[in-house]
Structures are given as C-alpha cells and as structure tokens.
Design an enzyme around this catalytic site. Sequence first.
Site, mmCIF file in Angstrom:
data_model
loop_
_atom_site.group_PDB
_atom_site.id
_atom_site.type_symbol
_atom_site.label_atom_id
_atom_site.label_comp_id
_atom_site.label_asym_id
_atom_site.label_seq_id
_atom_site.Cartn_x
_atom_site.Cartn_y
_atom_site.Cartn_z
ATOM 1 N N GLU A 161 -28.948 -15.419 97.042
ATOM 2 C CA GLU A 161 -29.207 -16.147 98.300
ATOM 3 C C GLU A 161 -28.337 -15.611 99.431
ATOM 4 O OE1 GLU A 161 -28.625 -20.273 97.366
ATOM 5 O OE2 GLU A 161 -30.178 -20.218 95.834
ATOM 6 N N HIS A 195 -32.768 -23.440 99.438
ATOM 7 C CA HIS A 195 -31.675 -24.187 98.798
ATOM 8 C C HIS A 195 -31.375 -25.491 99.557
ATOM 9 C CE1 HIS A 195 -27.987 -23.583 95.997
ATOM 10 N NE2 HIS A 195 -28.232 -24.869 96.173
ATOM 11 N N ARG A 217 -30.078 -23.305 89.695
ATOM 12 C CA ARG A 217 -29.482 -22.109 90.294
ATOM 13 C C ARG A 217 -30.424 -20.946 90.016
ATOM 14 N NH1 ARG A 217 -26.823 -25.013 92.928
ATOM 15 N NH2 ARG A 217 -24.543 -25.211 92.998
#
Length: 330
Positions: free
Chosen positions: A277, A295, A248
């Site tokens: 994000e 991602h 993360r």
Amino acid sequence: MASQQNCTEPNREDLPLVLLHYQPPFDIHIFKHHLRPYFRLLDPSELPEPTNPFSSRAKSLRALVSVGIFPVTRETLSLLPSLELVVGSSAGVNHIDLQECRRRGIAVTNTGPAFCEDAADYAVALLIDVLRRLSACDRYVRDGLWPEKGDYPLALKLGGKRVGIVGLGNIGSEVAKRLLAFGCSIAYNSRRKKDSVSFPYYANVSDLATNSDVLILCCPLTDETRHMINKDAMNALGKEGVIINIGRGALVDEKELVQFLVNGDIRGAGLDVFENEPHVPEKLYALDNVVLSPHRAVITPESFEAAVKLVLANLKAFFSNEPLLSPVQN
Ligand SMILES: O=CC(=O)O
C-alpha cells in the site's frame, strides 16, 4: 482560588510518562487531547535530539503508544530497556515486533474491539458489491451504457452463500453475526477451534475454501498467516469463489490472486488491503469483478474516537495494575 486549585490538581511530574510513537506528519492531536490529563507525553518530534529521540528519558519509560502503523521495530524496543507495554491504536499489530515483545515479556494491546463493527460492516458491503456488482452497475450508468447496451446482466444473491471466515476474533465474529442475518451459512478457520460457537471449524484453510463460496479474511498477519491464501487455497475455492480481504494484503499471495482473477479462475474479490500500500496491482483496475478500496474498512470518526478511548483505558489499567482491556494473545 488559584492556590486551592493547585492543591487538587495532580502535580504533572507525578504523572506516568508515556511515549507517543508515530510517523509525522500523522495528526496525533486527538491522542494528546485524551491522554494529556492523565500522563506526561513524550513526543519525539518535539525533542531536540536528532539521533536518539528517546535518549534522555528512555531508561525509565514503561509504556509506549504506537499511533497508526509506523513500525515498532526491535531497534526501537532496544532503546527502551524498561518497557513493559506497547499500546497499539490499530486493530492489526503486525507493524509491532511481536516476537521481540514476547521475548522481553512486553504486553501488547490493540483496538480491535473499537473497530470491529465498522470493519464487519465494510466486509459485508464489499461482499454485496462483488456479488451484486454495485460498483460495476454504477460505472455502467455513469458511462451512459444503459441506453446504448440495454439491461445490465443479472448478478448473484447473497442469501444462501456458504461463507468461510478466516479468523473468528472480534471482527470475524461480527461478520458472522451480520451474514447469518442475511441467510448465509458460516464456517471458519482460526488458530484454534472455539468452544463458544457451533460453526463448522476447519484447521486447514484449503479445506475451508473447498467447503465455501466466499472466503472473508479477518485474521491478523503473522509469520504463520502470511500468504496463507495461496494457489492451493484459491484452487480449492474454485471458479465460482469470492475472496474478501479486510485484514492485511499479505494474507494473500497477491501475484497469484491477480492471475486467478485475470484468468477467471475465481469469480471475484473485494479488497480493502494490499501487499504494498498505497500501490495496487494495475491489472486489477481493468477488472469489473473486483472492488477496490483504499484501506478504509475499520475507520469512521465514531470508531476512531472509541479506539482513542480504548488506548486511554489500556494505559490507565496498566498504571493501576489492573487487567488490560484488549491484550493481544502473543
Ligand atoms: O487496518 C487497520 C487497523 O488495523 O486498525
């Protein structure tokens, strides 16, 4: 014929009720397709009540499926007094209020086992890309620079690198397996030393960084791991060091990371995840020693299908009073 079928088919009202928690327009038809034969599905987006979508049936609801990474907050949980299980559909579960789940004795599962091979492949791909400069070489050729500027500078070998894995769970273990085959050495940091492996263990991530050429971040984001890769850890990694993050974004102090990369205080980074994000610090766009990815490390159609099946298996196990398949140690 029709009445015979009715005798063998379960009465839908007898099937356990399961809440699907997600943010429309996230496409959940594959979840519905796999779960509907076994459960009555409560999809809040199909209910008329605008204020409290769970209200009418919330009191008896025992299981919730958290689809995607839409937050499962304390407020959401407070609407579900009988909840016993949150089934996550992702590897990371930092979007679920784990502390509240722990307090209420609500079990949580994830889909780490379904996603770990793809995530590990991607970590290795990012590392090779950063070391060998694959994406940068691609840009060099496409931009027509080869005839103009000559040969691209030599890049670095993967074999022989000392790799420090932060988080040796499902994903980290697969990364280790792959990198051993490439001739790297492995050390790791995690909450606890693991008796099942003989890799050197460092309880402190800066000590791991001091003894590594590369750090690969595979651990969950928790209050303890937020910004664990800070200025000290990056200084310990040193100017030749590389950071790969498939966990993360907030595992790393992103502002510091950008400064270290801009100043050349670490060699490079491969980043699949970011603090905010889908926003990526713009300064990174100009850096050739950074590989950026939106991602996508864990997901392929194959692993997604496996994840949905794992969600189903966890629900079936719960409603049959059998052990959960992928409980999160909370
Ligand atoms: O990042 C993706 C996941 O946690 O599944």
